[in-house]
Design a protein around this motif. Structure first.
Motif, PDB file in Angstrom:
ATOM      1  N   VAL A  71       0.856  -1.190   0.000  1.00  0.00           N
ATOM      2  CA  VAL A  71       0.000   0.000   0.000  1.00  0.00           C
ATOM      3  C   VAL A  71       0.891   1.238   0.000  1.00  0.00           C
ATOM      4  CG1 VAL A  71      -1.827   1.249   1.199  1.00  0.00           C
ATOM      5  CG2 VAL A  71      -1.760  -1.257   1.291  1.00  0.00           C
ATOM      6  N   MET A  72       0.686   2.111  -0.983  1.00  0.00           N
ATOM      7  CA  MET A  72       1.496   3.310  -1.140  1.00  0.00           C
ATOM      8  C   MET A  72       0.609   4.549  -1.028  1.00  0.00           C
ATOM      9  SD  MET A  72       4.168   1.528  -1.634  1.00  0.00           S
ATOM     10  CE  MET A  72       5.384   2.799  -1.877  1.00  0.00           C
ATOM     11  N   ARG A  73       1.216   5.659  -0.572  1.00  0.00           N
ATOM     12  CA  ARG A  73       0.487   6.918  -0.443  1.00  0.00           C
ATOM     13  C   ARG A  73       1.264   8.007  -1.171  1.00  0.00           C
ATOM     14  NH1 ARG A  73       0.031   9.716   5.347  1.00  0.00           N
ATOM     15  NH2 ARG A  73       2.245   9.823   4.949  1.00  0.00           N
ATOM     16  N   ARG A  74       0.547   8.841  -1.937  1.00  0.00           N
ATOM     17  CA  ARG A  74       1.207   9.933  -2.650  1.00  0.00           C
ATOM     18  C   ARG A  74       1.539  11.054  -1.677  1.00  0.00           C
ATOM     19  NH1 ARG A  74      -1.540  12.125  -7.911  1.00  0.00           N
ATOM     20  NH2 ARG A  74      -3.163  12.681  -6.434  1.00  0.00           N
ATOM     21  N   GLY A  75       2.799  11.483  -1.701  1.00  0.00           N
ATOM     22  CA  GLY A  75       3.247  12.564  -0.838  1.00  0.00           C
ATOM     23  C   GLY A  75       3.060  13.920  -1.503  1.00  0.00           C
ATOM     24  N   PRO A  76       3.385  14.994  -0.794  1.00  0.00           N
ATOM     25  CA  PRO A  76       3.239  16.348  -1.344  1.00  0.00           C
ATOM     26  C   PRO A  76       4.061  16.577  -2.605  1.00  0.00           C
ATOM     27  CG  PRO A  76       3.619  16.414   1.031  1.00  0.00           C
ATOM     28  CD  PRO A  76       3.831  15.001   0.600  1.00  0.00           C
ATOM     29  N   ASP A  77       5.162  15.833  -2.760  1.00  0.00           N
ATOM     30  CA  ASP A  77       6.011  15.987  -3.947  1.00  0.00           C
ATOM     31  C   ASP A  77       5.537  15.117  -5.116  1.00  0.00           C
ATOM     32  OD1 ASP A  77       6.607  13.504  -2.970  1.00  0.00           O
ATOM     33  OD2 ASP A  77       8.780  13.793  -2.921  1.00  0.00           O
ATOM     34  N   GLY A  78       4.447  14.384  -4.928  1.00  0.00           N
ATOM     35  CA  GLY A  78       3.910  13.552  -5.994  1.00  0.00           C
ATOM     36  C   GLY A  78       4.442  12.134  -6.009  1.00  0.00           C
ATOM     37  N   ALA A  79       5.485  11.848  -5.232  1.00  0.00           N
ATOM     38  CA  ALA A  79       6.046  10.494  -5.165  1.00  0.00           C
ATOM     39  C   ALA A  79       5.221   9.633  -4.217  1.00  0.00           C
ATOM     40  CB  ALA A  79       7.499  10.557  -4.707  1.00  0.00           C
ATOM     41  N   VAL A 110      -2.884   5.204  -2.778  1.00  0.00           N
ATOM     42  CA  VAL A 110      -3.745   6.197  -2.141  1.00  0.00           C
ATOM     43  C   VAL A 110      -3.344   7.548  -2.717  1.00  0.00           C
ATOM     44  CG1 VAL A 110      -4.476   7.235   0.023  1.00  0.00           C
ATOM     45  CG2 VAL A 110      -3.965   4.788  -0.074  1.00  0.00           C
ATOM     46  N   ASP A 111      -4.219   8.103  -3.552  1.00  0.00           N
ATOM     47  CA  ASP A 111      -3.889   9.328  -4.278  1.00  0.00           C
ATOM     48  C   ASP A 111      -4.151  10.595  -3.480  1.00  0.00           C
ATOM     49  OD1 ASP A 111      -3.112   7.942  -6.653  1.00  0.00           O
ATOM     50  OD2 ASP A 111      -5.230   7.607  -7.096  1.00  0.00           O
ATOM     51  N   ALA A 143      -8.465   5.947  -3.671  1.00  0.00           N
ATOM     52  CA  ALA A 143      -7.430   4.950  -3.894  1.00  0.00           C
ATOM     53  C   ALA A 143      -7.713   4.135  -5.149  1.00  0.00           C
ATOM     54  CB  ALA A 143      -7.336   4.025  -2.681  1.00  0.00           C
ATOM     55  N   ARG A 144      -6.636   3.592  -5.699  1.00  0.00           N
ATOM     56  CA  ARG A 144      -6.716   2.703  -6.862  1.00  0.00           C
ATOM     57  C   ARG A 144      -6.018   1.390  -6.535  1.00  0.00           C
ATOM     58  NH1 ARG A 144      -3.173   4.962 -10.666  1.00  0.00           N
ATOM     59  NH2 ARG A 144      -2.333   6.240  -8.963  1.00  0.00           N
ATOM     60  N   LEU A 145      -6.539   0.306  -7.074  1.00  0.00           N
ATOM     61  CA  LEU A 145      -5.925  -1.011  -6.939  1.00  0.00           C
ATOM     62  C   LEU A 145      -5.355  -1.387  -8.296  1.00  0.00           C
ATOM     63  CD1 LEU A 145      -5.487  -3.568  -5.147  1.00  0.00           C
ATOM     64  CD2 LEU A 145      -7.669  -4.405  -6.073  1.00  0.00           C
ATOM     65  N   LEU A 146      -4.034  -1.636  -8.342  1.00  0.00           N
ATOM     66  CA  LEU A 146      -3.357  -1.917  -9.604  1.00  0.00           C
ATOM     67  C   LEU A 146      -2.709  -3.292  -9.587  1.00  0.00           C
ATOM     68  CD1 LEU A 146      -1.396   1.438 -10.172  1.00  0.00           C
ATOM     69  CD2 LEU A 146      -3.764   0.925 -10.768  1.00  0.00           C
ATOM     70  N   GLU A 147      -2.578  -3.872 -10.766  1.00  0.00           N
ATOM     71  CA  GLU A 147      -1.757  -5.072 -10.924  1.00  0.00           C
ATOM     72  C   GLU A 147      -0.309  -4.614 -10.989  1.00  0.00           C
ATOM     73  OE1 GLU A 147      -1.368  -8.931 -13.860  1.00  0.00           O
ATOM     74  OE2 GLU A 147      -1.878  -7.009 -14.747  1.00  0.00           O
ATOM     75  N   ALA A 148       0.557  -5.163 -10.157  1.00  0.00           N
ATOM     76  CA  ALA A 148       1.954  -4.723 -10.095  1.00  0.00           C
ATOM     77  C   ALA A 148       2.703  -4.993 -11.405  1.00  0.00           C
ATOM     78  CB  ALA A 148       2.671  -5.412  -8.938  1.00  0.00           C
ATOM     79  N   ARG A 149       2.468  -6.114 -12.005  1.00  0.00           N
ATOM     80  CA  ARG A 149       3.228  -6.521 -13.205  1.00  0.00           C
ATOM     81  C   ARG A 149       3.012  -5.576 -14.376  1.00  0.00           C
ATOM     82  NH1 ARG A 149       5.252 -11.618 -14.866  1.00  0.00           N
ATOM     83  NH2 ARG A 149       5.415 -11.834 -17.136  1.00  0.00           N
ATOM     84  N   THR A 150       1.783  -5.057 -14.524  1.00  0.00           N
ATOM     85  CA  THR A 150       1.452  -4.234 -15.700  1.00  0.00           C
ATOM     86  C   THR A 150       1.078  -2.796 -15.356  1.00  0.00           C
ATOM     87  OG1 THR A 150      -0.880  -4.852 -15.570  1.00  0.00           O
ATOM     88  CG2 THR A 150       0.569  -6.270 -16.891  1.00  0.00           C
ATOM     89  N   ALA A 151       0.871  -2.486 -14.079  1.00  0.00           N
ATOM     90  CA  ALA A 151       0.363  -1.183 -13.618  1.00  0.00           C
ATOM     91  C   ALA A 151      -1.059  -0.932 -14.111  1.00  0.00           C
ATOM     92  CB  ALA A 151       1.286  -0.038 -14.038  1.00  0.00           C
ATOM     93  N   ARG A 152      -1.764  -2.004 -14.469  1.00  0.00           N
ATOM     94  CA  ARG A 152      -3.152  -1.910 -14.933  1.00  0.00           C
ATOM     95  C   ARG A 152      -4.089  -1.688 -13.746  1.00  0.00           C
ATOM     96  NH1 ARG A 152      -7.080  -6.052 -15.079  1.00  0.00           N
ATOM     97  NH2 ARG A 152      -5.467  -7.538 -14.406  1.00  0.00           N
TER      98      ARG A 152
END
Length: 200
Positions: A71-79, A110-111, A143-152
């Protein structure tokens, strides 16, 4: 004769060399060894949220079993970095978190997160010396759920924390007359991703 204890001191440098030798000679293929795969980290997983595929990751197929995620969260710098899940409040169910890229099937991105004031709860101090007011806010996350292999993208959701009832008791520093609490949508998050992660 009385009991006595002998202490042996091993220099740290020698001890470190001994540990390296043990690691090098240990049985290959176990989860803790280098052969198990590439450890996940924010630098490898975060870019998936921006559309960078990771070919080393397994393809996601909705088959029976557990499909690990990060699970990742977008920071103020966009990363995108770790940080959405608070380990003091919520932990992923057993087996859900991917530790290696080679087992990373899914990524939650988490955008955006916002907090909104919800209500107040009043508490009488144990010594009867006054009232403490707890201000509660609820967090909302897109939030978005993506496939790691393809970023789909597989799914997208807006998660809103359910505040529930006021806690029966709270702890506050001596002399405080107010406190605050922000409730995260952790149960809502789990309910959303479970059908994709843990398939019967």
């Amino acid at each position: 004769m009385g009991d006595y204890r002998i202490s042996v001191m091993i220099p740290r440098l020698l001890l470190a060399g001994f540990a390296i030798a043990l690691t090098a000679c240990g049985g290959g293929g176990e989860r803790g060894s280098v052969e198990a795969g590439t450890r996940v980290n924010a630098y490898r997983v975060g870019p998936i949220c921006a559309g960078t595929a990771v070919p080393e990751a397994p393809p996601y197929t909705p088959t029976s079993g557990i499909h690990p995620l990060n699970v990742m969260r977008r920071g103020p710098d966009g990363a995108y970095r770790y940080g959405f899940l608070d380990p003091n409040v919520y932990r992923l169910p057993e087996g859900w978190r991917a530790r290696y890229v080679e087992e990373l099937a899914l990524v939650v991105c988490v955008d955006e997160e916002t907090s909104t004031y919800f209500d107040e709860c009043d508490y009488v101090l144990d010594d009867g010396g006054g009232i403490v007011v707890l201000s509660r806010s609820v967090k909302q996350a897109t939030a978005r759920l993506l496939e790691a292999r393809t970023a789909r993208e597989i799914s997208a959701e807006t998660l809103i924390a359910g505040p529930g009832e006021c806690p029966d008791t709270i702890e506050v520093p001596e002399g405080s007359r107010s406190a605050s609490m922000t409730l995260g949508p952790f149960q809502e998050f789990e309910d959303w991703v479970r059908p994709y992660v843990e398939i019967p």
